[in-house]
Design an enzyme around this catalytic site. Structure first.
Site, mmCIF file in Angstrom:
data_model
loop_
_atom_site.group_PDB
_atom_site.id
_atom_site.type_symbol
_atom_site.label_atom_id
_atom_site.label_comp_id
_atom_site.label_asym_id
_atom_site.label_seq_id
_atom_site.Cartn_x
_atom_site.Cartn_y
_atom_site.Cartn_z
ATOM 1 N N ASP A 221 0.932 -1.204 0.145
ATOM 2 C CA ASP A 221 0.031 -0.070 -0.084
ATOM 3 C C ASP A 221 0.967 1.242 -0.029
ATOM 4 O OD1 ASP A 221 -2.191 1.676 0.260
ATOM 5 O OD2 ASP A 221 -3.281 0.107 1.318
ATOM 6 N N HIS A 244 2.293 2.069 -3.280
ATOM 7 C CA HIS A 244 1.581 3.196 -3.732
ATOM 8 C C HIS A 244 2.152 4.372 -3.783
ATOM 9 C CE1 HIS A 244 -2.284 0.005 -3.397
ATOM 10 N NE2 HIS A 244 -1.367 -0.463 -4.008
#
Length: 376
Positions: A221, A244
């Protein structure tokens, strides 16, 4: 006779050194060794009682106190190390900490709260063993499920330092900061597979004067997520990937009234193989707020999906109500000297609100090639 005297002298000095360390002369700290409180480093025995007893006595010490976790593997259930304490506190982790099962009754594993003057370091490891639980984690599909545990929570810490700690395979996020002031984080290694769910590297909320440097984050993430209420966040010399990217937000989600993030600097960083690079994301909602005074500079990106992106129609779980434009004002943002390779055709996306358009967005010396360009 001379050899005997020499041996006695060495033995005496060794015993004196052991006593001196136990008495608390490790850089002026009084040392509280968890093994003296019954901790067992066999990788099987739960050690909450021993750790909390050592912490309690250290917290009551009038002066600098150190809780020492020697080398070995220690099992801990969800645990809260609570202040306020009578002096500066250090948690010196030399060993490896592993959780007791999935910790499904709690979304936290190790938490430090209400401490003024704090150090966490020592070269040890937090191993969340998330790979045992990710396949059974369906919160992306079932929004009423109970989230897995965040490995390390730092809550209401003032004047702290976190350095030379490794976190691997966190069940949820690796580290979460909330309500912290003046916290310096450096030389961290945070890692989980790129497809592991919700394994943010460092989440920062309602905190100010936070510095993150000389750190390597590869996870499933956001490498760093800066959430509402945060102010004066400085990130430098961070290697991000997989993951991310480094994100501000999301802001303006359901249930919020007003939100703000002010003063973010991201510089001298590297992104490699991330889905996004520098990202500011807000929901399309009636929540008001501001995201302002950000500087992104001297950043190298390699094989990044969306290198520079402002997304004010953020919708990770469709369908979303797009009829109400975002009311978060994004302004005074600088992107300077950012280069590399973009996997998408559009390296820079500025999707601003129709109601409160972006203001004073400066892009300078931005250079990207389309396609894959090898590894860094």
């Amino acid at each position: 006779m001379g050899l005997i005297l020499a041996f006695v002298r060495v033995l005496f000095l060794t015993l004196l050194l052991v006593w001196y360390t136990d008495a608390g002369a490790s850089n002026g700290y009084k040392v509280f060794n968890v093994k003296k409180y019954g901790a067992v480093s066999d990788g099987k025995t739960e050690n909450n009682k021993a750790f909390l007893k050592a912490w309690s006595e250290a917290c009551q010490w009038h002066g600098k106190a150190m809780v020492l976790i020697p080398r070995g593997v220690y099992i801990l259930d969800s645990v809260l190390f609570l202040g306020e304490c009578n002096g500066y506190m250090a948690f010196n982790l030399k060993g490896i900490l592993k959780p007791k099962g999935s910790l499904q009754t709690s979304d936290q594993w190790i938490t430090f709260r209400y401490i003024k003057g704090f150090f966490l370091g020592g070269g040890g490891t937090l191993d969340g063993e998330g790979y045992k639980h990710w396949n059974h984690h369906d919160c992306l599909k079932n929004h009423i499920c109970h989230p897995l545990a965040i490995s390390l929570r730092l809550e209401f810490i003032q004047n702290g330092r976190v350095s030379h700690i490794r976190s691997i395979n966190s069940q949820n996020a690796h580290m979460s900061l909330f309500g912290c002031v003046n916290l310096n984080m450096s030389n961290l290694r945070l890692s989980a597979p790129g497809d592991s769910p919700n394994t943010d590297g460092i989440k920062i909320g309602s905190s100010e004067e936070i510095k993150i440097s000389k750190t390597r984050i590869g996870t499933g993430d956001d490498c760093v997520a800066i959430l509402s209420g945060s102010k004066n966040i400085n990130i430098s010399q961070v290697h991000c990937g997989p993951g991310h990217g480094i994100s501000v937000g999301s802001m303006g989600g359901e249930g919020s009234v007003t939100e703000s993030v002010v003063g973010v600097t991201v510089k001298d960083c590297t992104f490699n193989g991330t889905s996004d690079g520098t990202r500011i994301k807000t929901w399309a909602s009636s929540t008001t707020g501001v995201a302002s005074n950000f500087i992104y500079e001297n950043i190298r990106m390699m094989n990044v999906g969306n290198p520079i992106i402002i997304d004010q129609d953020y919708c990770p779980y469709p369908p979303c109500d797009m009829k109400t434009p975002s009311r978060i004002q994004i302004k005074d943002i600088t992107f300077n000297n950012i280069w590399g390779t973009s996997e998408s055709n559009v390296a820079v996306t500025l999707n601003c609100s129709r109601t409160v358009p972006c203001k004073n967005i400066l892009l300078k010396d931005i250079s990207f090639f389309h396609g894959r360009g090898g590894s860094i």
